[in-house]
Design an enzyme around this catalytic site. Structure first.
Site, PDB file in Angstrom:
ATOM      1  N   ARG B  72       0.798  -1.246   0.000  1.00  0.00           N
ATOM      2  CA  ARG B  72       0.000   0.000   0.000  1.00  0.00           C
ATOM      3  C   ARG B  72       0.822   1.284   0.000  1.00  0.00           C
ATOM      4  O   ARG B  72       0.261   2.368   0.092  1.00  0.00           O
ATOM      5  CB  ARG B  72      -0.944   0.055   1.215  1.00  0.00           C
ATOM      6  CG  ARG B  72      -1.843  -1.141   1.373  1.00  0.00           C
ATOM      7  CD  ARG B  72      -2.814  -1.277   0.235  1.00  0.00           C
ATOM      8  NE  ARG B  72      -3.829  -2.292   0.505  1.00  0.00           N
ATOM      9  CZ  ARG B  72      -4.413  -3.001  -0.445  1.00  0.00           C
ATOM     10  NH1 ARG B  72      -4.081  -2.837  -1.706  1.00  0.00           N
ATOM     11  NH2 ARG B  72      -5.347  -3.889  -0.142  1.00  0.00           N
ATOM     12  N   ASP B 160      -2.043  -6.671 -10.970  1.00  0.00           N
ATOM     13  CA  ASP B 160      -2.905  -7.369 -10.007  1.00  0.00           C
ATOM     14  C   ASP B 160      -4.036  -6.484  -9.492  1.00  0.00           C
ATOM     15  O   ASP B 160      -3.833  -5.339  -9.127  1.00  0.00           O
ATOM     16  CB  ASP B 160      -2.096  -7.868  -8.814  1.00  0.00           C
ATOM     17  CG  ASP B 160      -2.972  -8.684  -7.872  1.00  0.00           C
ATOM     18  OD1 ASP B 160      -3.564  -9.665  -8.338  1.00  0.00           O
ATOM     19  OD2 ASP B 160      -3.093  -8.318  -6.683  1.00  0.00           O
ATOM     20  N   ASP B 313      -1.582 -12.944  -0.764  1.00  0.00           N
ATOM     21  CA  ASP B 313      -2.451 -11.842  -1.193  1.00  0.00           C
ATOM     22  C   ASP B 313      -2.828 -10.973   0.016  1.00  0.00           C
ATOM     23  O   ASP B 313      -3.975 -10.526   0.139  1.00  0.00           O
ATOM     24  CB  ASP B 313      -3.702 -12.359  -1.915  1.00  0.00           C
ATOM     25  CG  ASP B 313      -4.395 -11.242  -2.704  1.00  0.00           C
ATOM     26  OD1 ASP B 313      -3.884 -10.100  -2.727  1.00  0.00           O
ATOM     27  OD2 ASP B 313      -5.452 -11.514  -3.297  1.00  0.00           O
ATOM     28  N   HIS B 317      -6.711  -3.272   4.701  1.00  0.00           N
ATOM     29  CA  HIS B 317      -7.674  -2.171   4.610  1.00  0.00           C
ATOM     30  C   HIS B 317      -7.990  -1.729   6.027  1.00  0.00           C
ATOM     31  O   HIS B 317      -8.049  -2.554   6.939  1.00  0.00           O
ATOM     32  CB  HIS B 317      -8.966  -2.617   3.914  1.00  0.00           C
ATOM     33  CG  HIS B 317      -8.796  -2.900   2.459  1.00  0.00           C
ATOM     34  ND1 HIS B 317      -8.503  -1.916   1.541  1.00  0.00           N
ATOM     35  CD2 HIS B 317      -8.857  -4.058   1.765  1.00  0.00           C
ATOM     36  CE1 HIS B 317      -8.400  -2.459   0.340  1.00  0.00           C
ATOM     37  NE2 HIS B 317      -8.601  -3.763   0.441  1.00  0.00           N
TER      38      HIS B 317
END
Lengths: 318, 432
Positions: B72, B160, B313, B317
């Protein structure tokens, strides 16, 4: 029998006994709406917030009338939501309203599971007035009340639901409610609007039939779903006239059904698309009694959720 | 708690050593000198004047390698930064991870590759490999400067999160990347078929009232990319395979000698779509959790080699991102810190997978898949190791979580097999 639920999120979570209790209670409340002074003090002192995040005419009016006839105090909040506009979050809105000491929140929301999400944060009771494509429990309850008034009992009867099953919360709640009450449910519609593995839904499953004539041949009632205009744009069927030709209910196609078969529609109708003018206004139609029953059913649900008696009501379980 | 003062030459003794290459787990000792493995001796103890790191009772394996992490940074630093993402990785026993390109700006410029590698040198807890974007701004239209990106340090290419729908663009990308020896990692999903779907299409999507994402939306994309890999002869890696049909396509492609590899995530191996019945936003992932039959096929594929390796993966968040209605919540769950323990508990202890195969799928297998170093106990390799107490039970909660986000359906779950720490180039990092 006592109603032990803090919320009414869907019919999936109710037993047949609890559904019966709601219908019995609704039968009792029906008479209130026949009076000159259409009001009982059952929910005096109870505050209800109606949160409508999706446009609604009859459900909203029906809930408001039910609340007023039970003497509840009500506030209304209507707002269109979208994933793009990032206003106040649903959680914050609901918590703010609750901070003003609301006892029951009646909500319609475009997201499936929105009520479940809200129930993580609220102490107030939550009544589902429709969530996305998931459930619309009071609609199915009023449908069942209408059928029970006609038939005396639902057990062993056959109901066929026609239309856009995939996007319909009315269909899902009806499937849960009717199968729990011992009704044999058949669903019918274009394959493009039939959700995956739908035959396993409800208690004991439902019958999926793509041939309209076969689907309604031995039905005791036909429930016709509204075809949303945007579904045609997303190419789920070629045109309205083709839909009417294949899945529309006309008096012509009703020539082959059972003598006492009745016609229902949750509204609002697209006359000429899923239902012909003649059928909508015909003698088999119970579409307006459905609307009348809607008020009684919602009175019953709110009354039972509030704990049955105003004054002694204790619903803030935390 | 292990007490250890770092020094440049020492032995690790007393451990059960897991060697993925020879597929054996046996008592052994490792001689480490100057950050590298000097020698592995298959004996429990050693006569030496050097200091000894006593690993009695622990499993020692090559450090884990994750080839699919979202860090991120840059752009979404509220969700994760390189320091916290690599810390979560280290706590999960990883010594190398590869980060995906869907940052903001996307990793489509050599300067962004350098920024990330610089940041990791400053604050990273693991080695970090950068996967650069295939197309500019991940728009699926214009391919990036693969050569310059590789020069800056990129080791693979991926858009991705997005499938490159234009087959001509994907063909060009494969051809051009093939020239440079860079694998392309494809997120296989036909966006029209997936539509506004929010979960696997099946009984549960019908029941919950969600539009479904059909398995074929992945399989069509896998089939196309395999056809393009065959045409171009370039290396294709399929990210997060989730359906039985995809497994079948990959198996057939491998049989024909097409240069394709595939990964599977811990959550697609262990969780099915029936779990979504409470509308838990932390179970919303893309590709979605599939059916029990798919899980069965994925486990089989892991054992017979159709699927090459395990990748997390890891997709952080914030609580605010996820504390919304299900359809508005962004997909993804974190996974670095729990991957080994989760799979050890659910697959190894249940007898479905051998411990050495789990270790291999998280070490030498992912290294080979992307052609990055590590994952073995060979003489001369960097001494990147993980030390695990297989008997220890631990609970993954907000207090021990090292990621900046805590979006996980595994919160407060108890696991067996607890990573005690890692050696990164022979330097001990205590994790508990």
């Amino acid at each position: 029998m006592q109603f032990k639920h803090k919320n009414l999120l869907g019919l999936e979570e109710l037993s047949s006994g609890e559904i019966e209790l709601i219908l019995d209670t609704a039968d009792n409340f029906k008479e209130v709406s026949e009076r000159v002074i259409k009001k009982v003090p059952a929910l005096r002192g109870i505050t209800i917030a109606n949160l409508f995040y999706e446009p609604s005419t009859r459900t909203k009016i029906s809930f408001e009338l039910a609340e007023k006839r039970l003497s509840a105090d009500i506030v209304n909040f209507s707002k269109a939501t979208s994933s793009v506009t990032k206003g106040e979050s649903l959680r914050d809105t609901a918590e703010n309203i609750e901070a003003m000491k609301v006892d029951i929140v009646v909500m319609r929301h475009g997201s499936s599971g929105a009520h479940k999400f809200l129930s993580e944060f609220l102490n107030a009771s939550i009544v589902n007035a429709g969530d996305g494509q998931h459930e619309h429990p009071t609609q199915a309850l009023l449908d069942m009340l209408t059928l029970r008034q006609r038939w005396g009992t639902l057990m062993g009867k056959k109901v066929t639901i026609i239309g856009d099953i995939m996007h319909s919360r009315v269909a899902r709640s009806n499937i849960w409610g009717l199968t729990k009450m011992g009704v044999k449910v058949t669903i019918c519609g274009p394959p493009t609007m039939m959700p995956a593995e739908v035959a396993s839904m409800g208690e004991g499953g439902v019958k999926v039939e793509y041939d309209l004539r076969k689907a309604i041949a031995d039905a005791d009632a036909i429930n016709i779903l509204r075809i949303q205009l945007e579904r045609q744009k997303s190419k789920l069927f070629p045109s309205f006239r083709e839909y009417f030709a294949v899945f529309g209910i006309s008096s012509d196609i009703l020539k082959n059904v059972q003598k006492d078969c009745i016609i229902m529609h949750p509204g609002p109708m697209n006359r000429g698309v899923e239902i012909s003018q003649e059928v909508a206004d015909g003698e088999r139609s119970v579409i307006l009694p459905q609307v009348t029953n809607g008020v009684a059913v919602r009175m019953a649900v709110l009354f039972l959720i509030a704990g049955g008696r105003s004054g002694e009501t204790k619903i803030r379980k935390g | 708690m292990i007490k250890w003062k770092n020094r440049s030459e020492f032995w690790i003794t007393g451990a059960k050593l897991a060697d993925p290459e020879s597929r054996k787990i046996r008592a052994g000792s490792i001689h480490i000198n100057n950050g590298r493995i000097e020698e592995v001796v298959w004996k429990k103890s050693i006569e030496t004047d050097l200091e000894i790191f006593d690993a009695e009772g622990y499993l020692v394996a090559p450090g884990f390698i994750d080839i699919h992490t979202h860090l991120r940074d840059p752009g979404f630093e509220d969700k994760e930064i390189i320091a916290t993402g690599t810390a979560a990785a280290a706590a999960g026993g990883y010594t190398s991870i590869a980060c995906m390109a869907n940052t903001n700006p996307a990793i489509d410029e050599p300067s962004v590759v350098r920024y990330i590698l610089d940041k990791n040198r400053e604050a990273g807890e693991t080695r970090l490999y950068v996967i650069a974007a295939v197309t500019k701004g991940l728009d699926g239209k214009e391919i990036n400067e693969f050569h310059l990106l590789k020069e800056a340090g990129a080791i693979a290419l991926s858009d991705d999160g997005n499938f490159i729908t234009n087959s001509k663009v994907m063909r060009s990308a494969l051809e051009y990347a093939g020239l440079l020896g860079l694998p392309i990692i494809s997120h296989c999903e036909d966006p029209d078929l997936a539509g506004d779907g929010l979960m696997n299409e099946g009984y549960y999507s019908t029941k919950l009232g969600f539009s479904g994402i059909p398995a074929v939306s992945e399989e069509i994309a896998v089939a196309r990319d395999i056809a393009l890999a065959k045409l171009t002869g370039s290396r294709l890696h399929i990210a997060h395979v989730s359906t039985a049909g995809s497994v079948e396509l990959i198996r057939e492609a491998k049989k024909k000698g097409i240069p394709v590899t595939a990964e599977v995530t811990p959550h697609h191996l262990t969780m099915d779509d029936s779990l979504l019945q409470e509308y838990d936003r932390n179970l919303k992932v893309n590709p979605p959790l599939r059916s029990l039959e798919d899980i069965k096929a994925l486990k089989k594929a892991l054992k017979n080699g159709t699927v090459d390796c395990i990748a997390t993966d890891h997709a952080p968040h914030t609580e605010i991102d996820k504390q919304v209605e299900f359809n508005f919540a962004p997909p993804g769950m974190i996974g670095l810190q729990t991957a080994f323990s989760h799979l050890y508990t659910e697959l190894v202890l249940s007898g479905e997978l051998e411990l050495i195969d789990l270790v291999r799928m998280m070490t030498s297998a992912p290294a080979k898949t992307l052609g990055i170093p590590g994952g073995t106990l060979e003489t001369g390799v960097q001494a990147d190791l993980v030390v695990i107490d297989l008997d220890a039970e631990w609970i993954f909660n907000g207090k021990v979580n090292r990621s900046k986000s805590f979006n996980t359906p595994l919160a407060d779950r108890s696991f067996n097999g607890h990573v005690q720490g890692t050696f990164l180039a022979g330097k001990w990092k205590q994790m508990v």
